[in-house]
Every structure is written in C-alpha cells, then in structure tokens.
Design a protein around this motif. Structure first.
Motif: not given
Length: 611
Positions: A183-189, A248-267
C-alpha cells in the motif's frame, strides 16, 4: 434543556467510548501480552485509553471552534462560552497528549521508568530525534498554543485562524499512520488525516452544542442546529469515504474481512450507518420541529442527541482500538521475504508497471483530498445553479460545463496517471505542473464561481458568518485587491513555473506528498489569478485593458517556451538522483529517443559551435 441530560450526554459519550475500546482491545488481541518485549499491562491499556482521551478532547476543541466560526454570533453570550469550552478542551487535550506521548515512548522503547538521567536522555532523544516522538511533541505544543489563544483572541477572523491551528495539530499524528506491504504510505496518511479531522469536527461540534445549550436562546436553537447539521453532513461524507479507503488499504483484500481487524472495521461501519440515520432524522424531522420554541425544551430531543453521542463514542472507541490492532496487510508484510526495490525505499510504494499510452486512462492513484474537493465544488456549483433556476434567475449552461470540465481535469491530474507516475517520471511531473497552472484555471475562471456563490448562498441576518459572509470578507480584503491587480497573477505564475523546475522546490514537490499538494495548490492559485486578469468574469477592483492582457499572456508564454526549450536542449536529467534512482527497467530507451530528437541535437551542436 434539563441539567440531567446536559450532564448525561458527555458521560454517555465517555462510557460508550471506553466500553467499546476495552471490548475491541480484547477481541482484536491488542490487550494480549506480547511474547517478546512486552511493555507491561499499564502501557498496553494505558496507551489506547490515553489516545482515546486525546482524540475526544481534541475533537471538543476543534469541533467547538468550527461551530464558533460558522454558526454562532459574536455579540451573544454563546460566543464567549464557546471559546471557553474550546480552551478547556485544548487544555485537557494538551495534558492527554503529554500522557499519550509518554506511553508511546514506553511502548516503543520498552524501558522501565527510572528516576535516573539515562531515562531522561532516552525520553528526550525520542521526542526530538525520532519522527514519532517529534510528532507528539509538536502536536502537544500546538494544543497548548490553542489553549492560550482561545483566551487571548475573541474576534471572528482571529478565531478562524486559531481553528486552523487546532486542526493542524492533528496532522503530525496523522502522518505517522502507515500501511505495510504494497500500500502507498501517502494514501494511508491522507485517508487517516481526513478521517480524524472530519470525525473531530463532527463529534466535537455536537458535544459543543450540548454544552452551549444553556446560553443559546430557544428562538435561535433551530438555525444553529441547522448550521451544525450542514457541517456534520460534510463531515459524515469525509469520514465515510476516508474510512472506506483506509480500511481497504489496511485490510488488503476481501478475503481478510473475516479477520479480527476486519470484524472491528465492520462494527465501526455499523456504528457509522446508525449515525447516518441519526443525521437523516435530525435534518428531516427534528430541526424542522425546532422552529417551534417549545420543542427545544423537550427532554426527548436532547436524549436523542445523547444517544447520538453514545454511538459516536462507540465509533471512537473502536477506532482507538483499531490503531493498536495488527492489520492483515502488516501480517502479510512480515511473512513477505521479497527484496525491497529502490522505488519502495524512495517512495514507500511499489514501482508501478511500465507507462504505456493506455495507462494514461487506466492508471489511477486516488488522492482523497483533491478528489473530495473536486466533487464537493461540483456539487455545490450545481446546487447553486438549481437554486438560481428555482428562483427564476438564469445562469449560462456554458459556465456550468466549464466548471465541471475544469474540476474533472483537476481530479484527473491529481488522481490519474500524472499522479501515479509523477514521482517516477519527470515528464509526468511536468504534465501536472502545466495542467494545474494553465489549463485548469482557464476553464474555471470563466465559470464565475464567486458570482455564483454570492448569488446562490443565502445572506445571514444575525451577524454570524456563513459561507457567503466569509467569501465576501475574502473578496473585499486588501490582500485580494492586491493579488487581483492584473500584473500580479502573470508575474506570480511565471515565477512559479521557474521555481517549480529550477530551484530546490523541485525536490520538495517531487519527493513528498506535502510538496506535491503545495505544488498543485500554489500553481492553481497563481493560475487562477492569471486567468482572472485575462478572462475573468467575477468583479475585481481593477480590470486589465486589452494591451495589459496581451502583455501578460506574452510574458507567461515566453516563460513557458523558454523553460520548454531549456528542458529540450539541456544535458542530463533533472533531479537525477531521484528520478534516475528508481531502479525501473522500462522507459530508458524511450527516454533516450524521445528526449533528444534530431533537431535538439542539431541545435545543441550549433550552440556549442557558436560559443
């Protein structure tokens, strides 16, 4: 407003935020003891809690100042009370920022707290010798300055600059946000910065309204809430768009939406959706009912506001926990053993694919600041046209087309192929310079945006400053009169072209996101002044005659031609230790062929013979 409700609303906000933070910390794993170099339970829990308090107090200061500048009247008691609330919020922000910076040092260094000089030297080095420590130091000092200035200044214009200073205090912290991996550092910032700024104004403005309710007259509560609702709507859009981009930058792909980070994002997304529904009810139902003076005193309305603050607290707590939760992209980066390319070392982003003619259309790297600004300006202009038409006034369609095309071109330059390859190719960087400085202003100025705004925006009668009043203040200022003096725009634009290519500004603008933003903004402003002198429709104090306009056009054309000729015949590559150090294999042969055509070589040989 009942005293119980006024006290309960901030308490609900704080309790909801702390509860959501603790639950998210345990769920996401940030509360777990680290296998190596664990800083201890006090730091593991103290750092996110201190960060949360810092966010909430910063929001109170920034949101109240924004509300003061755009919704309140200076001659009424609410003005002084709002500045007192902002000052108190800034004071708490300063203290919380100090604690957060200290906990951050303990978390990074993993050293025990001791009263000896060595610990003090380590802390001093962290605050002054590292980017993370320096960011917290600068943010804390700016928060302290805002605390003092809220007591020292009471005028409308000085308070506006204090609000800008308070908003700027969040920028150093946002710049520490990053996304590991590809991911781009500029986009994340950029996404993180927009997210925290929008959330601060949104949450802090509503909390400021609750605290200001006892000094706001019932007859004025409806208009003040309507103004805040407009501010909150803009903030909701900013927070939503930037939050989606950041996730989108920090999760990376839809396959990771079920991760702990992804579930917190959903909340957090669910909380934002509920808050959007709160906003709809505010705008469609409650504000209309508040035109009745008795409605403002009903406890039901203020308990509704307290519930909205509770959901804002939930979103804030989850956001603070997400900052301490490992992202899927970071986990992938740890497992990735691929060698880092020179381009990644220089730009903190992966080298894009070969620049082909098709990629002028297909290559995109969205800059959220410019994209949101362009979309907002188009929407506001179109809304103004609709309002004029409903009122029975006419507005040329050609002006609307010019405005939309100009902003679409600006969005392309800042988000399309020139932005993708601007840090890797000097030619793409030059495209940004020329289009932002010349092409876009020539399209925007004939659209008469100032005239449109002054005709379409309603005038306020309570001596508060809305968008129309701020625009009038800018137009009628001495600085605007001097800048719109016909020769100034052409001279500034010609100087800007030269400075952007042949001074140390080239390195600043080509190698950093802040420099690129300053480049586009500076060239755009200078180009607008130049275009106003040539083909401006908006009224200005001094209008240029035909001869002056032709002279200014000749001056800028001569500078552009001279700079282009110099670039064509000069030996070597500008900023070679940057553009030539990317490690790219594509574009080299093409550069040799296209950058030195036969007529350039012949003219260079002729010039050397003459010398």
């Amino acid at each position: 407003m009942p005293r119980l409700t006024r006290l309960a609303a901030p308490a609900i906000l704080l309790l909801a935020a702390l509860g959501a933070l603790l639950v998210a910390l345990f769920f996401g794993g940030a509360a777990d003891r680290l296998p190596l170099a664990d800083p201890g339970g006090v730091v593991r829990f103290g750092l996110p809690i201190a960060t949360l308090v810092t966010d909430l107090t910063a929001a109170l200061a920034i949101g109240t100042l924004a509300l003061t500048c755009f919704a309140l009247t200076p001659e009424r008691p609410e003005w002084g009370r709002a500045l007192d609330i902002a000052s108190a919020g800034s004071l708490c922000w300063t203290v919380a920022s100090c604690v957060t910076g200290f906990f951050t040092f303990l978390s990074v260094s993993n050293v025990p707290v001791t009263p000896d000089a060595k610990f003090g030297e380590s802390l001093a080095f962290f605050l002054t010798g590292t980017s993370l420590g320096l960011a917290w130091l600068v943010s804390t000092l700016l928060a302290a300055a805002v605390t003092v200035l809220c007591f020292a200044v009471r005028g409308v214009t000085p308070v506006f600059f204090v609000a800008l200073l308070a908003a700027g205090a969040l920028i150093p912290i946002a710049q520490q946000g990053h996304a590991a991996g590809t991911a781009s550092h500029t986009a994340a910032v950029t996404a993180l910065g927009l997210h925290i700024e929008g959330a601060a104004v949104w949450l802090g403005g509503l909390l400021g309204l609750v605290l200001l309710r006892p000094v706001i007259e019932k007859a004025r509560l409806g208009p003040v809430l309507a103004r805040y609702s407009s501010i909150a709507l803009v903030c909701f859009v900013i927070v939503t768009v930037s939050g989606v981009a950041s996730a989108e930058i920090r999760i990376g792909s839809w396959s990771e939406i079920g991760s702990k980070y992804g579930l917190l994002v959903i909340a957090k997304v669910v909380a934002l959706i509920v808050l959007g529904l709160f906003g709809v009810v505010h705008r469609r139902v409650l504000i209309a009912r508040l035109q009745n003076r008795l409605e403002a005193s009903k406890p039901t309305f203020w308990w509704f506001v307290a519930a909205e603050l509770g959901f804002l607290g939930l979103a804030s707590g989850i956001a603070a926990a997400l900052a301490r939760t490992e992202t899927p992209v970071a986990q992938q980066a740890v497992n990735d053993t691929a060698a880092v390319t020179p381009a990644e070392v220089l730009t903190d982003a992966v080298l894009p694919p070969e620049f082909t003619p098709l990629r002028w259309i297909t290559a995109w790297n969205l800059d959220l600041v410019w994209l949101l600004a362009c979309v907002f300006l188009v929407a506001v202009y179109v809304a103004g046209v609709v309002r004029l038409r409903r009122r029975g006034d006419s507005w040329p369609v050609s002006r609307t087309i010019r405005w939309c095309v100009g902003l679409a071109l600006l969005a392309y330059v800042t988000c399309g192929a020139p932005n993708v390859y601007g840090s890797y190719l000097m030619s793409a960087h030059l495209v940004t310079v020329v289009v932002a400085g010349l092409v876009v202003p020539i399209l925007l100025v004939p659209a008469a945006p100032w005239t449109m705004a002054l005709l379409a925006i309603a005038k306020r009668t309570d001596r508060s400053r809305g968008p129309r009043e701020w625009l009038l203040l800018i137009v009628q200022s001495r600085v605007a009169a001097w800048l719109t003096y016909p020769p100034v725009g052409g001279i500034l634009l010609a100087f800007s072209f030269w400075a952007a290519l042949f001074t140390p500004l080239l390195r600043f603008t080509a190698t950093s996101a802040l420099g690129h933003f300053v480049l586009v903004l500076g060239l755009l402003l200078c180009g607008l002044l130049f275009a106003q002198a040539l083909a401006g429709v908006d009224p200005v104090p001094v209008t240029a005659g035909f001869g002056v306009r032709m002279g200014l056009a000749a001056l800028v054309a001569a500078v552009v031609v001279a700079l282009g000729a110099w670039l064509a015949v000069t030996q070597g590559l500008l900023l070679a230790n940057w553009f030539g150090a990317m490690g790219r294999e594509w574009g080299r042969r093409r550069w040799r062929i296209s950058s030195r055509p036969a007529w350039c070589s012949a003219s260079s040989e002729w010039w050397r013979a003459r010398r």
